[in-house]
Structures are given as structure tokens and as C-alpha cells.
Scaffold this motif. Structure first.
Motif, short mmCIF file in Angstrom:
data_model
loop_
_atom_site.label_atom_id
_atom_site.label_comp_id
_atom_site.label_asym_id
_atom_site.label_seq_id
_atom_site.Cartn_x
_atom_site.Cartn_y
_atom_site.Cartn_z
N GLN A 61 0.99 5.39 3.49
CA GLN A 61 2.28 5.27 2.81
C GLN A 61 2.16 5.54 1.32
O GLN A 61 2.89 4.96 0.51
CB GLN A 61 2.85 3.87 3.03
N ALA A 62 1.26 6.43 0.93
CA ALA A 62 1.07 6.73 -0.49
C ALA A 62 2.34 7.25 -1.14
O ALA A 62 2.69 6.88 -2.27
CB ALA A 62 -0.06 7.74 -0.66
N SER A 63 3.05 8.10 -0.43
CA SER A 63 4.29 8.66 -0.98
C SER A 63 5.33 7.56 -1.18
O SER A 63 5.99 7.50 -2.23
CB SER A 63 4.84 9.73 -0.04
N GLY A 64 5.46 6.67 -0.18
CA GLY A 64 6.43 5.57 -0.30
C GLY A 64 6.09 4.63 -1.43
O GLY A 64 6.98 4.15 -2.15
N VAL A 65 4.80 4.34 -1.62
CA VAL A 65 4.37 3.47 -2.72
C VAL A 65 4.71 4.11 -4.06
O VAL A 65 5.22 3.45 -4.98
CB VAL A 65 2.85 3.20 -2.64
N ALA A 66 4.46 5.40 -4.19
CA ALA A 66 4.74 6.11 -5.44
C ALA A 66 6.23 6.07 -5.78
O ALA A 66 6.62 5.89 -6.94
CB ALA A 66 4.25 7.56 -5.34
N ILE A 67 7.06 6.24 -4.77
CA ILE A 67 8.51 6.28 -4.99
C ILE A 67 9.07 4.87 -5.21
O ILE A 67 9.80 4.63 -6.18
CB ILE A 67 9.21 6.94 -3.78
N ASN A 68 8.72 3.93 -4.32
CA ASN A 68 9.33 2.60 -4.36
C ASN A 68 8.74 1.68 -5.42
O ASN A 68 9.45 0.83 -5.97
CB ASN A 68 9.19 1.93 -2.99
N ILE A 104 6.49 2.79 -8.19
CA ILE A 104 6.32 3.40 -9.50
C ILE A 104 7.59 4.10 -9.97
O ILE A 104 7.78 4.32 -11.17
CB ILE A 104 5.15 4.42 -9.46
N GLY A 105 8.47 4.43 -9.03
CA GLY A 105 9.71 5.10 -9.41
C GLY A 105 9.56 6.61 -9.53
O GLY A 105 10.34 7.26 -10.23
N MET A 106 8.56 7.19 -8.87
CA MET A 106 8.35 8.63 -8.93
C MET A 106 9.40 9.36 -8.09
O MET A 106 9.99 8.80 -7.17
CB MET A 106 6.96 8.99 -8.39
N THR A 107 9.59 10.63 -8.41
CA THR A 107 10.43 11.49 -7.58
C THR A 107 9.63 11.91 -6.35
O THR A 107 8.41 11.74 -6.29
CB THR A 107 10.85 12.74 -8.35
N ALA A 108 10.33 12.48 -5.37
CA ALA A 108 9.65 12.93 -4.16
C ALA A 108 8.60 13.99 -4.47
O ALA A 108 7.51 14.00 -3.90
CB ALA A 108 10.68 13.48 -3.17
N ALA A 109 8.92 14.88 -5.42
CA ALA A 109 7.98 15.94 -5.80
C ALA A 109 6.73 15.35 -6.46
O ALA A 109 5.61 15.76 -6.17
CB ALA A 109 8.65 16.93 -6.74
N SER A 110 6.92 14.38 -7.35
CA SER A 110 5.78 13.73 -8.01
C SER A 110 4.96 12.93 -7.02
O SER A 110 3.73 12.87 -7.11
CB SER A 110 6.28 12.82 -9.13
N ALA A 111 5.64 12.31 -6.07
CA ALA A 111 4.93 11.54 -5.04
C ALA A 111 4.06 12.45 -4.19
O ALA A 111 2.96 12.07 -3.78
CB ALA A 111 5.93 10.80 -4.16
N ALA A 112 4.53 13.67 -3.94
CA ALA A 112 3.75 14.63 -3.16
C ALA A 112 2.46 15.00 -3.90
O ALA A 112 1.40 15.16 -3.30
CB ALA A 112 4.57 15.89 -2.89
N ILE A 113 2.55 15.10 -5.23
CA ILE A 113 1.36 15.39 -6.04
C ILE A 113 0.38 14.21 -5.95
O ILE A 113 -0.83 14.41 -5.86
CB ILE A 113 1.76 15.65 -7.51
N ALA A 114 0.92 13.01 -5.98
CA ALA A 114 0.08 11.82 -5.88
C ALA A 114 -0.68 11.81 -4.55
O ALA A 114 -1.86 11.43 -4.50
CB ALA A 114 0.93 10.56 -6.01
N VAL A 115 -0.02 12.21 -3.48
CA VAL A 115 -0.67 12.28 -2.17
C VAL A 115 -1.82 13.28 -2.20
O VAL A 115 -2.90 13.04 -1.66
CB VAL A 115 0.35 12.66 -1.07
N SER A 116 -1.60 14.41 -2.87
CA SER A 116 -2.65 15.43 -2.97
C SER A 116 -3.83 14.91 -3.79
O SER A 116 -4.99 15.19 -3.47
CB SER A 116 -2.10 16.71 -3.61
N VAL A 117 -3.54 14.17 -4.86
CA VAL A 117 -4.60 13.58 -5.69
C VAL A 117 -5.44 12.62 -4.86
O VAL A 117 -6.68 12.62 -4.91
CB VAL A 117 -4.00 12.86 -6.92
N LEU A 118 -4.76 11.79 -4.08
CA LEU A 118 -5.46 10.85 -3.21
C LEU A 118 -6.36 11.60 -2.22
O LEU A 118 -7.51 11.22 -1.99
CB LEU A 118 -4.44 10.00 -2.45
N ALA A 119 -5.84 12.68 -1.66
CA ALA A 119 -6.61 13.47 -0.70
C ALA A 119 -7.83 14.11 -1.36
O ALA A 119 -8.92 14.17 -0.78
CB ALA A 119 -5.72 14.55 -0.08
N LEU A 120 -7.66 14.60 -2.58
CA LEU A 120 -8.77 15.23 -3.30
C LEU A 120 -9.89 14.25 -3.56
O LEU A 120 -11.08 14.55 -3.34
CB LEU A 120 -8.27 15.82 -4.62
N PHE A 121 -9.55 13.06 -4.03
CA PHE A 121 -10.57 12.06 -4.33
C PHE A 121 -11.20 11.51 -3.05
O PHE A 121 -12.37 11.12 -3.04
CB PHE A 121 -10.00 10.93 -5.19
#
Length: 412
Positions: free
Chosen positions: A245-252, A254-271
Motif C-alpha cells: 500500500q505504498a501508493s495509498g500511504v503516500a496519498i493519505n 503525506i498528501g501526495m498526488t497520484a503521480a507523485s505517489a507512483a514515483i514513490a512506489v518506483s523509489v521503493l522498488a529501486l531500493f
């Protein structure tokens, strides 16, 4: 070409196969358009939540074929096992492009592709590790890291296909391509000879003395197995919880947009992918259990960062998910070599498949806890505290491992 050199060719093939199999992490790209597509047949509006069971089942059935396929992999080699797994995985994806209901999608993607994935994935990991006795940690990290890296590479490709055609065609195209890649790659793989020793490498005394290869029955009679599998569950818990639920955590949170949340998911995947490779390499230097202990301690720091996150705390959030991603990756990268170290290489395909049940447990309970906590509290903080508790238990288990190992070695 001698086998010491040719093993690198086999490693490339295993990585290519895992890159395809790791597409399961691209499920979220399929889920939304598939929910919209199936709604017209269901007579109601479906959401990605209604399709979550498909992804859960695809992950849950993996250990079944990792164990059964592992038996045949240890007996006859990887070619037939991975070919069969690749065939099931690809055909399941292709068939998913023809379904008209969630239940049919559960059958095609969740069960057929999920079983095929488990069969092929377990065999690629075991085959690669057997060829690299001198670099078990690093190779386990690379092969599992490529699997994790797939979640970064494939989503944009799948998204482009969906945008150009539709989700059903995306399933058919991706399934056909992956079927060909996995099955053709499998044809070139050969089992590692039991007496193979890489040129220029002399097994250390600790490895020589551990030459008693255990079968699955003997593994289950060994107390240290239960410590290891519980340690894996504890170590993978926080990663599976947050990845789900990384995307949901980012949005709910942190208040990120859906696009920013998608970047966060990619960052998590990279690490996550980075952690598998780096931890595998480090474990060859300082030992598996020391690496796992360090990963658990570091994971606690990442969870603390997430606990104190609030709206707008973007930098702290990225630090938290990066650290948790690295630590989750560490467990996935270290455990293939860790299992061989303790129970030998001969029956590793089956033994690692049984050990992987620990990951499956984390894959079920982690996301479930995250989902239930948010539904009850409307926030994620309590879930982070629960994950912290799992890390603490994991650390205690690593010290129990040392005590039991020392005792068992003293009895020899």
C-alpha cells in the motif's frame, strides 16, 4: 568454454527469466483498467480492491510449486522445470486477456500464472546459487534483485501497451513475450554437477564441514530451520506491509498526488532491488546472520521515520521507504545463500521452497495488518508500531540462531 566461465552465461539466463517473472509486481498497472473492463460484465462498478484477491492468490500459491518443482529440479535439472513453469506463467497471462469475471481472473492469473511463477522462480534461484559456491550471497542478491527490478522496468511498458490498445491485449502481448523468453532461455540451462568447484576457489573449512546435505525431512527435524523461517517472516513483514500500500500511504498520510505517489512506489522498488544485491555481497564478507541482524536494526530506523511522518513530510517519507525497501531486499537477497549454507546445495530447490513459506506468511499478514489498521484508525501509525515489534522479535531470533548453531556445532 569451461564451466567456471559458462556459469556466467547461465546466470544471465536466470536473470532474464526472473526479469519476466518479476512482472507480478506490475499487477497494479493491470488492476485499475481490468477492474473497469470487468465492470461491464459484472453489472456493477468494480474497484482495484475487488481484484486484490487475484494478486494475493498469485503470491500465496508460489511455495506449492517452488517445493514440488524444486524436487524435480534437484533430480533432473532446471530445463524441464523452468520450461513448464514458463509455459504455465505465460499461458496464464494470455488467458487473462480473455476473461469476463473476477473468478476467471483468479483462475488464470492467480492460480495458473502464480503456480508457474513459483515453479520457475525457485529453480532459477537454486540453479544460480549452486553454480556460484564462492559467491552465494552476491548471486542470490543479483538474481532476486533482477526479479525486484522488474517492478521498475515493466510498469511503464505495460502502461504504454494499455494506452495504445487495452488491458486485455496487454495481457496477451506480455504473456506471449514472456512465454517465449522464459521457455527459450530454459532450453539452454543445465544442472550444476555435484562435484563442481569454481576454478581458483578452495572451499573454506566451514563449508567443507557442512557437507551433510539435508533433505526436506531432515530439515524439518532441525530446530534451526524454525528459527530461520520465523526470522524470514519477521524480516519480510514490514516490507510486504508497506509495498502492498505504498501508493495509498503516500496519498493519505503525506498528501501526495497520484503521480507523485507512483514515483514513490518506483523509489521503493529501486531500493528493494538495491538491497538484495548489496546485502548479498556484504553477507559473503561478514556472514549471513550478521547481515540480517543489521538489516532488522536498520529497518526499525526506517519504520520510526515513517511513524513520525505527517502531511508534507516528503523527505522523511522517502527516507523511511528507502530504508525499509533496502532491508526487505536484504532478506530476499540473503536467504537463498543462507539456506544453502545451513542445509547444503544438493536438495536446495526443495529446501528453499519450504523456507519461502516464511515469505508467503509475511505476504499475507503484512498487507492484512496494514489494511485493517487503516480501516479501523484511519491512519497507518499503529501498523508501523506492529512492524517494529516484528523487527524486535526478528533480532531476538538472530541471537537464538547463533546460540542454537553454536550448540549444534559443539555436539558434532
Amino acid at each position: 568454454m569451461n564451466l567456471t566461465r559458462k556459469r556466467w552465461f547461465y546466470l544471465v539466463l536466470c536473470c532474464l527469466i526472473n526479469l519476466c517473472l518479476g512482472s507480478i509486481y506490475a499487477w497494479s498497472v493491470f488492476a485499475s483498467p481490468m477492474a473497469t473492463y470487468l465492470s461491464q460484465f459484472a453489472g456493477k462498478t468494480l474497484t482495484t480492491g475487488d481484484l486484490a484477491i487475484v494478486y494475493t492468490i498469485a503470491n500465496a500459491v508460489g511455495p506449492i510449486t517452488m517445493i514440488s518443482g524444486g524436487f524435480f529440479n534437484d533430480k533432473i535439472g532446471p530445463k524441464a522445470v523452468i520450461f513448464t513453469g514458463g509455459l504455465m506463467f505465460g499461458l496464464g497471462l494470455i488467458a487473462s486477456g480473455f476473461v469476463h469475471s473476477v473468478n476467471m481472473l483468479i483462475l488464470t492469473y492467480g492460480i495458473i500464472s502464480g503456480l508457474g511463477l513459483g515453479m520457475a522462480y525457485g529453480s532459477t534461484i537454486s540453479t544460480a546459487v549452486k553454480y556460484f559456491q564462492d559467491k552465494r550471497g552476491l548471486i542470490g542478491g543479483i538474481t532476486t534483485g533482477i526479479y525486484g527490478l522488474s517492478s521498475v522496468i515493466l510498469p511503464p511498458i505495460v502502461t504504454a501497451i494499455v494506452a495504445t490498445t487495452d488491458v486485455t491485449m496487454a495481457f496477451k502481448i506480455v504473456g506471449a513475450v514472456f512465454l517465449v523468453i522464459v521457455c527459450v532461455s530454459a532450453l539452454f540451462l543445465k544442472p550444476c554437477p555435484a562435484d563442481f568447484v569454481p576454478e581458483g576457489w578452495t572451499p573454506p573449512v566451514a563449508v567443507k564441514s557442512n557437507g551433510n546435505d539435508k533433505n526436506w525431512k531432515e530439515v524439518l527435524q532441525t530446530p534451526i530451520f524454525y528459527i530461520m523461517i520465523l526470522t524470514l517472516t519477521c524480516g519480510a513483514f514490514s516490507g510486504m506491509m508497506i509495498i502492498s500500500q505504498a501508493s495509498g500511504v503516500a496519498i493519505n498520510m503525506i498528501g501526495m498526488t497520484a503521480a507523485s505517489a507512483a514515483i514513490a512506489v518506483s523509489v521503493l522498488a529501486l531500493f528493494n532491488a538495491l538491497g538484495r544485491i548489496v546485502a548479498g555481497f556484504i553477507s559473503d564478507k561478514i556472514g549471513r546472520i550478521n547481515t540480517l541482524t543489521g538489516a532488522l536494526v536498520l529497518s526499525m530506523a526506517g519504520l520510526c521515520a515513517l511513524y513520525f511522518c505527517k502531511v508534507g513530510a516528503v523527505a522523511l517519507f522517502y527516507c523511511g521507504i528507502a530504508v525499509v525497501g533496502i532491508c526487505f531486499g536484504a532478506f530476499m537477497g540473503v536467504f537463498p545463500g543462507f539456506t544453502v549454507d545451513r542445509f547444503g546445495a544438493k536438495n536446495n530447490s526443495v529446501n528453499y521452497g519450504i523456507m519461502f513459506i516464511g515469505f508467503a506468511l509475511a505476504g499475507y499478514f503484512g498487507p492484512s495488518v496494514m489494511r485493517q489498521v487503516f480501516a479501523t484508525d484511519g491512519a497507518y501509525q499503529r501498523a508501523f508500531l506492529i512492524a517494529l515489534a516484528f523487527d524486535v522479535v526478528g533480532i531476538i531470533l538472530t541471537f537464538c540462531y547463533r546460540v542454537v548453531l553454536k550448540k549444534s556445532e559443539g555436539e558434532k
